[in-house]
Write an enzyme that holds these catalytic residues in place. Structure first.
Site, short mmCIF file in Angstrom:
data_model
loop_
_atom_site.label_atom_id
_atom_site.label_comp_id
_atom_site.label_asym_id
_atom_site.label_seq_id
_atom_site.Cartn_x
_atom_site.Cartn_y
_atom_site.Cartn_z
N LYS A 167 51.65 37.29 62.88
CA LYS A 167 52.84 37.43 62.35
C LYS A 167 53.80 36.52 63.47
O LYS A 167 54.43 35.68 63.03
CB LYS A 167 53.33 38.45 62.23
CG LYS A 167 53.11 38.73 60.63
CD LYS A 167 51.66 39.53 60.28
CE LYS A 167 50.67 38.63 59.70
NZ LYS A 167 49.51 39.25 59.38
N ALA A 222 33.39 54.65 75.08
CA ALA A 222 32.87 55.99 74.93
C ALA A 222 31.41 56.11 73.79
O ALA A 222 31.49 55.32 73.04
CB ALA A 222 33.99 56.89 74.31
N GLY A 237 38.68 32.57 51.32
CA GLY A 237 40.02 32.44 50.97
C GLY A 237 40.51 33.68 50.90
O GLY A 237 41.38 34.12 49.76
N GLY A 238 40.37 34.71 51.78
CA GLY A 238 40.89 35.85 51.72
C GLY A 238 42.25 36.07 52.39
O GLY A 238 42.84 35.14 52.60
N ILE A 252 42.90 36.66 55.72
CA ILE A 252 42.92 36.23 56.90
C ILE A 252 42.96 34.65 56.72
O ILE A 252 43.67 33.81 57.05
CB ILE A 252 41.56 36.47 57.77
CG1 ILE A 252 41.87 38.13 58.18
CG2 ILE A 252 41.29 35.60 58.98
CD1 ILE A 252 40.84 38.68 59.05
N SER A 292 36.06 33.44 57.87
CA SER A 292 36.91 34.72 57.50
C SER A 292 36.47 35.24 56.26
O SER A 292 37.09 35.00 55.52
CB SER A 292 38.45 34.25 57.63
OG SER A 292 38.71 33.22 56.68
N ARG A 310 35.41 41.84 57.12
CA ARG A 310 34.93 42.53 58.36
C ARG A 310 34.08 43.70 58.03
O ARG A 310 33.98 44.18 56.90
CB ARG A 310 36.26 43.11 58.91
CG ARG A 310 37.41 42.04 59.48
CD ARG A 310 38.56 42.51 60.01
NE ARG A 310 38.33 43.16 61.14
CZ ARG A 310 38.41 42.80 62.30
NH1 ARG A 310 38.44 41.28 62.64
NH2 ARG A 310 38.17 43.49 63.54
N ASP A 363 39.86 51.34 59.66
CA ASP A 363 38.77 50.58 59.11
C ASP A 363 37.29 50.77 59.06
O ASP A 363 36.68 50.44 58.30
CB ASP A 363 38.72 49.13 60.03
CG ASP A 363 39.99 48.06 59.71
OD1 ASP A 363 40.96 48.67 59.12
OD2 ASP A 363 39.86 47.08 60.45
N HIS A 402 73.39 44.86 46.67
CA HIS A 402 73.74 43.66 46.19
C HIS A 402 74.29 42.69 47.09
O HIS A 402 75.26 43.12 47.91
CB HIS A 402 74.63 43.49 44.92
CG HIS A 402 74.77 42.30 44.50
ND1 HIS A 402 74.05 41.65 43.74
CD2 HIS A 402 76.11 41.56 44.29
CE1 HIS A 402 74.52 40.22 43.30
NE2 HIS A 402 75.67 40.46 43.82
P1 NAD Z 1 38.83 39.35 52.44
O1 NAD Z 1 37.89 40.26 52.09
O2 NAD Z 1 40.24 39.70 52.34
O3 NAD Z 1 38.43 37.99 52.38
C1 NAD Z 1 37.10 37.47 52.42
C2 NAD Z 1 36.95 36.45 51.44
O4 NAD Z 1 35.93 35.66 51.80
C3 NAD Z 1 36.73 36.78 49.98
O5 NAD Z 1 37.79 36.26 49.17
C4 NAD Z 1 35.36 36.42 49.66
O6 NAD Z 1 35.08 36.24 48.39
C5 NAD Z 1 35.23 35.15 50.71
N1 NAD Z 1 33.71 34.81 50.92
C6 NAD Z 1 32.72 35.85 51.47
N2 NAD Z 1 31.64 35.34 51.74
C7 NAD Z 1 31.96 33.91 51.47
C8 NAD Z 1 31.26 32.63 51.68
N3 NAD Z 1 29.91 32.73 52.25
N4 NAD Z 1 31.92 31.38 51.43
C9 NAD Z 1 32.96 31.30 50.91
N5 NAD Z 1 33.81 32.50 50.88
C10 NAD Z 1 33.26 33.65 51.17
O7 NAD Z 1 38.55 39.45 54.18
P2 NAD Z 1 39.35 38.72 55.42
O8 NAD Z 1 40.26 37.77 55.01
O9 NAD Z 1 38.31 38.34 56.52
O10 NAD Z 1 40.21 40.03 56.06
C11 NAD Z 1 39.42 41.25 56.65
C12 NAD Z 1 40.35 42.56 56.43
O11 NAD Z 1 41.31 42.59 57.29
C13 NAD Z 1 40.72 42.69 54.91
O12 NAD Z 1 40.43 43.91 54.74
C14 NAD Z 1 41.89 42.48 54.90
O13 NAD Z 1 42.93 43.12 53.99
C15 NAD Z 1 42.70 42.79 56.39
N6 NAD Z 1 43.57 41.97 56.66
C16 NAD Z 1 45.15 42.35 56.27
C17 NAD Z 1 46.04 41.52 56.68
C18 NAD Z 1 47.36 41.66 56.12
O14 NAD Z 1 47.53 43.11 55.75
N7 NAD Z 1 48.31 40.94 56.02
C19 NAD Z 1 45.96 40.29 57.41
C20 NAD Z 1 44.61 39.93 57.81
C21 NAD Z 1 43.53 40.71 57.43
#
Ligand code: NAD
Length: 464
Positions: free
Chosen positions: A49, A112, A179-180, A182, A265, A268, A306, A453
């Site tokens: 952030k 630990a 495209g999650g 992260i 990404s 995790r 986690d 408002h």
């Molecule tokens: P995620 O599960 O959000 O997204 C991973 C993405 O990768 C999924 O859309 C999945 O379909 C795709 N994927 C998996 N294997 C693949 C491949 N071989 N090729 C292409 N795409 C593939 O995981 P993340 O983005 O790594 O984040 C990890 C965790 O951290 C999540 O639980 C997330 O909620 C948390 N996080 C939260 C925040 C926030 O709250 N703003 C920010 C960062 C991370």
């Protein structure tokens, strides 16, 4: 010394538990092998952030004309952004140290290892010393998952999110695999700083767990901005700086894309290191199974954050820690047959009302059920939706954006079961929607809440 509680891991779950239990007068020992604050504070939420805010300042300065402002020769200094990020993190870590600075809390720096349980006392080893405790709490978090794709391991071009946050220089180009949350936050960061980014996602859409109409608003904007987003695309291998992929929608289509860096990404995984001796600990898909009070199947062993694989969000971790400690204290008081009024009211975690935010630009924020989830649960719903432009403040501050806010209502009871928005700064008012979902507000209940408002939050009121 025999502690009331030993906590392994000092992230949001661990430090919250340590603070609450020690402030309740219980002796606590907290083990942390890296820095207090865990992934969120050191290599996750806060550093991203901080960098995203720097990128947003640059982006806004270079796109200010639509507000009647012209800024010339706008430059950014990535090293300075990184330096500021480090200072922010350092200050927050110091804040946590301060919060744990009381006579009942011992913080031990080191890895630990849980040894055994002898006569109902858990024994933990750290730095060659043995610590004993009545309760054990596992808050060991998660680590980046490395998928079994050839060419990832030991490839200097490949980054995980921790590498990306530590970079001293911006890459010239970037491919993001996954495209999650992260992936899309880093895509935002690099794009806003002028780095060409390509996103590769295996599912038919990015951010697959979110409301897809909301996600579509982001997709449209990012595609228009020139960010190639390849969905239903599988990465076959990585060769140096080149990602070889194939389309999952048509067998024929294969392709490759090269970049200076490749950020992987794809999720995790729970971190179970140091817990090998906990024989019989129940796991599900590599994460620790817990009940509604965060108890594992082993006596007086709790797990939060986690490592439980529930919802990997810092605010879930800290809420779990509150619930677990309350439960422990409550349990102890019941055992000691103390008076009812001295008991802590042990609550459960309500996973149905956990808000989540994706810090793209615009931000996405949501809480509760999506339409699709409600459908799969056979809940008949009424969907109310409006563009964010129904809020005067949004119009004033978001030139050229439309945004979207959706409210999912159980049509049998008129209860609000979900809210999903895209538009800045929806992260700042999703908590109001969380209150509504958490407390089972009907439309009429929520209508009685007065919204200030002019604020963007008024979009919620407009939907009632
Ligand atoms: P995620 O599960 O959000 O997204 C991973 C993405 O990768 C999924 O859309 C999945 O379909 C795709 N994927 C998996 N294997 C693949 C491949 N071989 N090729 C292409 N795409 C593939 O995981 P993340 O983005 O790594 O984040 C990890 C965790 O951290 C999540 O639980 C997330 O909620 C948390 N996080 C939260 C925040 C926030 O709250 N703003 C920010 C960062 C991370």
């Amino acid at each position: 010394m025999n502690y009331f509680l030993a906590i392994v891991g000092g992230g949001p779950a661990g430090y919250t538990a340590a603070e609450i239990a020690s402030k309740a007068g219980k002796d606590v020992v907290l083990f942390e092998q890296n820095a207090l604050g865990g992934t969120c504070l050191n290599v996750g939420c806060i550093p991203t952030k901080s960098l995203l805010y720097g990128a947003k300042q640059y982006y806004n300065a270079t796109h200010a004309q639509k507000y009647g402002v012209t800024a010339e020769n706008v430059v950014f200094d990535f090293a300075a952004m990184q330096k500021r990020k480090t200072i922010v993190v350092r200050k927050l870590v110091a804040g946590i140290k301060q919060r744990l600075n009381n006579e009942h809390c011992t913080v031990v720096s080191g890895g630990a290892k849980v040894l055994d349980n002898i006569r109902q006392v858990w024994r933990i080893e750290c730095n060659g010393e043995i610590y004993e405790a009545e309760h054990l709490m596992i808050c060991t978090g998660s680590t980046n998952f490395v998928p079994p794709i050839s060419g990832i391991k030991d490839n200097p071009a490949v980054w995980d999110s921790t590498d990306a946050l530590a970079a001293t220089e911006l890459p010239k180009s970037m491919v993001i695999v996954g495209g999650g949350v992260i992936g899309m936050e880093f895509a935002t960061l690099y794009h806003e700083l002028g780095v060409p980014v390509t996103v590769i996602e295996a599912m038919p859409t990015i951010l697959p767990n979110l409301d897809q109409e909301v996600v579509q608003v982001l997709l449209d904007k990012y595609k228009k901005a020139g960010i190639p987003i390849l969905t239903q695309t599988k990465v076959e291998s990585i060769d140096g700086n080149t990602v070889h992929y194939s389309s999952l929608s048509s067998e024929e289509s294969k392709g490759e894309v090269s970049a200076e860096r490749i950020l992987v990404s794809v999720g995790r995984r729970a971190n179970l290191q140091g817990l090998e001796a906990l024989e019989g600990l129940e796991l599900n898909r590599g994460a620790i199974v817990i009940d509604e009070f965060c108890q594992t199947n082993l006596p007086k062993v709790y797990a939060c954050g986690d490592v439980t694989g529930k919802i990997m969000l810092a605010h879930v971790a800290s809420r779990q820690a509150e619930v677990a400690v309350e439960h422990m204290l409550h349990d102890q008081m019941v055992n000691a047959q103390m008076e009812n009024d001295q008991m802590v009211n042990a609550q459960m975690v309500n996973y149905n009302a956990v808000p989540s935010v994706v810090y793209t630009n615009p931000e996405i924020a949501s809480v509760g059920l999506t339409e699709t989830q409600a459908e799969s649960m056979e809940i008949p719903v009424e969907v109310r939706k409006l563009p964010m432009t129904f809020s005067g403040r949004f119009m004033a501050e978001n030139e050229g954006e439309t945004g979207l806010c959706k409210m999912i209502v159980d049509s049998r009871t008129q209860t609000i079961v979900g809210v999903h928005c895209i538009g800045n700064p929806c992260s700042e008012f999703i908590a109001a929607a969380s209150c509504a979902v958490r407390n089972g507000y009907t439309l009429s209940d929520f209508r009685q809440v007065v919204f200030p408002h002019p604020t963007v939050s008024e979009i919620l009121h407009e939907l009632l």
